[in-house]
Design a protein around this motif. Structure first.
Motif: not given
Length: 124
Positions: A102-124
């Motif tokens: 428990l805590g406030i973890f804001v750095l990527p290196g503080q996390y052990d597990y990751w998903g594969q990602g999902t793309q978000v594209t915002v058009s202007s």
């Protein structure tokens, strides 16, 4: 083995909304912190939001505060990111992440597990 699977990305116009999901499996996440990060090509992965699995604590990057809402459904082992008033600079690959403790973890290196990602594209 912890598995995180994101979904919900897509193309949206500026000012629009999108909800991302992160389905977690592999163990009990009751003592985990779950986070959302985003990354654009050539840039470092940046913190977006986090939530403790109990939901007692949330934290947001200043750039999304007031527009994004992180939540979770323990029964479904799923975390969500509701994104409103999207801006073109929100275009990125969005990743969910998990770590024990428990805590406030804001750095990527503080996390052990990751998903594969999902793309978000915002058009202007």
């Amino acid at each position: 083995q912890v598995e995180l699977v994101e979904s919900g990305g897509g193309l949206v116009q500026a000012g629009g909304s999108l909800t991302l999901s992160c389905a977690a499996s592999g163990r009990s996440f009751s003592s985990y912190v779950m986070g959302w990060f985003r990354q654009t090509p050539g840039k470092e992965r940046e913190f977006v939001a986090l939530i403790t699995w109990t939901g007692a604590t949330t934290n947001y990057a200043d750039s999304v505060k007031g527009r994004f809402t992180i939540s979770r459904d323990n029964a479904k082992n799923t975390m969500y990111l509701q994104m409103n008033s999207l801006k073109p600079e929100g275009t990125a690959a969005y990743y969910c992440a998990a770590r024990r403790g428990l805590g406030i973890f804001v750095l990527p290196g503080q996390y052990d597990y990751w998903g594969q990602g999902t793309q978000v594209t915002v058009s202007s």
